[in-house]
Design an enzyme around this catalytic site. Structure first.
Site: not given
Length: 188
Positions: A110, A118-120
């Site tokens: 991620n 960041i993929c959050l």
């Protein structure tokens, strides 16, 4: 002083106090350092430790945080500090007593390996003003131990988990930590 600056100052004071207390719960969250940069309250630096019982255990990573002027209504932009191989080699040639060794690449499904993005979801559409910089960093530490391979920014790392090849995943994480760790740079 704007309401955003007041909120950030309040957060900074709380974190600073917790980081100086030896038995504070913040030490169990993986947050090693969190502070605004010298140019004001809208750019911060953080250092996190990889979570226990994960491939990232005991390694350190530096993050940069950009705060929007309407924070906390909008989320901060948080990303891992990543450097190219030449910059990392320069840092590896340095020796520095007392300096922390941090990893300048994040091998995680991620996280974009080249940019540190960041993929959050809480850093995007699920953000709420109830979140703080500290709680956002804790969420990032939790993400390290609990990757989401179905929404990857690093497809290679995600594919290892999708294929249930956790041994290769862990080995690759350890390889990158060993290869891309260097004494902390003050560039960010």
């Amino acid at each position: 002083m704007s309401s955003t600056e007041k909120r950030l100052l309040k957060e900074y004071r709380a974190v600073k106090k917790e980081l100086t207390e030896k038995r504070s719960p913040i030490h169990d969250t993986g947050i090693v350092d969190l502070h605004p940069l010298e140019d004001g309250l809208f750019r911060w630096s953080a250092v996190i430790r990889g979570p226990d019982q994960s491939p990232f255990e005991d390694a350190l990573w530096k993050l940069e945080i950009d705060i929007p002027t309407n924070y906390p209504l909008d989320p901060p932009k948080i990303k891992f500090v990543v450097f190219g191989e030449e910059k990392i080699r320069q840092l590896q040639r340095k020796t520095s007593s007392g300096a922390r060794k941090v990893c300048y690449k994040m091998p995680h499904p991620n996280v974009n390996f080249k940019t540190g993005e960041i993929c959050l979801d809480i850093l995007q559409q699920k953000w709420s003003p109830a979140w703080t910089l500290q709680s956002a960093l804790v969420a990032i530490v939790v993400l390290l131990a609990n990757p989401e391979p179905l929404s990857p920014l690093n497809i290679d790392m995600a594919n290892l988990l999708k294929c249930d090849d956790t041994t290769a995943y862990k080995d690759l994480v350890h390889y990158y930590i060993a290869k891309y760790s260097a004494y902390e740079s003050n560039d960010v």
